[in-house]
Design a protein around this motif. Structure first.
Motif, mmCIF file in Angstrom:
data_model
loop_
_atom_site.group_PDB
_atom_site.id
_atom_site.type_symbol
_atom_site.label_atom_id
_atom_site.label_comp_id
_atom_site.label_asym_id
_atom_site.label_seq_id
_atom_site.Cartn_x
_atom_site.Cartn_y
_atom_site.Cartn_z
ATOM 1 N N ALA A 10 0.852 -1.189 0.000
ATOM 2 C CA ALA A 10 0.000 0.000 0.000
ATOM 3 C C ALA A 10 0.889 1.241 0.000
ATOM 4 O O ALA A 10 1.931 1.285 0.667
ATOM 5 N N ARG A 59 -8.778 6.051 0.330
ATOM 6 C CA ARG A 59 -8.616 4.615 0.544
ATOM 7 C C ARG A 59 -9.804 4.020 1.278
ATOM 8 O O ARG A 59 -10.395 4.656 2.132
ATOM 9 N N ASN A 65 -7.987 1.765 -3.238
ATOM 10 C CA ASN A 65 -6.655 1.871 -2.650
ATOM 11 C C ASN A 65 -5.631 2.206 -3.722
ATOM 12 O O ASN A 65 -5.945 2.210 -4.919
ATOM 13 N N ARG A 85 -3.969 2.409 -8.958
ATOM 14 C CA ARG A 85 -5.085 2.880 -8.128
ATOM 15 C C ARG A 85 -6.366 2.215 -8.614
ATOM 16 O O ARG A 85 -6.561 2.061 -9.812
#
Length: 183
Positions: A10, A59, A65, A85
């Protein structure tokens, strides 16, 4: 000497500068023959960095995310090779509860054809599947043959939908690509 490994993780707020740099370098190289030259010349790292503050605030676990692919080097040096994304589809003809939109997938030009894009796309598809999406869609510029070939190799198909966006004085056609996700 140790070999570097690639890690998909992430994106963090500490990655803002690197994410903006990936976007700048990728856009400049990938769209030089597609978008208006003045638009590309007008890209500024500071502006892109500011946009990333908002993007990283969007997010929602596996529903929305940003992942980045990091080259894990020696010591505390990590180089971001690219990012992806995804979020609920924004297309009015698609159900955002069932269709994820891959809103961006960019890698630095030096990592093109190295598997970086494939790793990012697979990670996003896996995360979107885990988030309960049944399908995924993305938009690609019609004149971006390299990107279209990449997505087609990954099993994406043009679904017949297209639109036009403005790039300076130019009108640029986009195609929507689509694929089902494994249940």
């Amino acid at each position: 000497m140790t070999s570097n490994t690639r890690i998909c993780r992430a994106a963090l707020t500490s990655d803002l500068e690197s994410l903006a740099m990936v976007e700048l370098r990728s856009w400049t190289a990938a769209f030089q023959d597609v978008l208006d030259p003045a638009e590309l010349a007008g890209l500024r790292l500071e502006t892109l960095r500011e946009r990333w503050v908002d993007r990283l605030g969007e997010r929602d676990g596996d529903r929305a995310n940003t992942l980045c692919l990091v080259e894990d080097g020696e010591g505390d040096k990590n180089d971001i090779l690219g990012y992806v994304r995804w979020y609920p589809s924004e297309d009015l003809d698609l159900d955002p509860a069932q269709v994820a939109e891959i809103g961006a997938l960019y890698t630095v030009p030096s990592s093109w054809r190295s598997g970086a894009g494939t790793s990012l796309l697979r990670a996003a598809v896996d995360a979107a599947t885990a988030g309960g999406y049944l399908h995924a869609a993305l938009w690609v510029l019609e004149d971006n043959a390299r990107a279209r070939a990449f997505y087609e190799r990954q099993g994406w198909e043009h679904d017949g939908v297209h639109d036009t966006v403005r790039s300076g004085p130019r009108l640029v056609r986009r195609l929507r690509y689509w694929r089902g996700l494994a249940a």
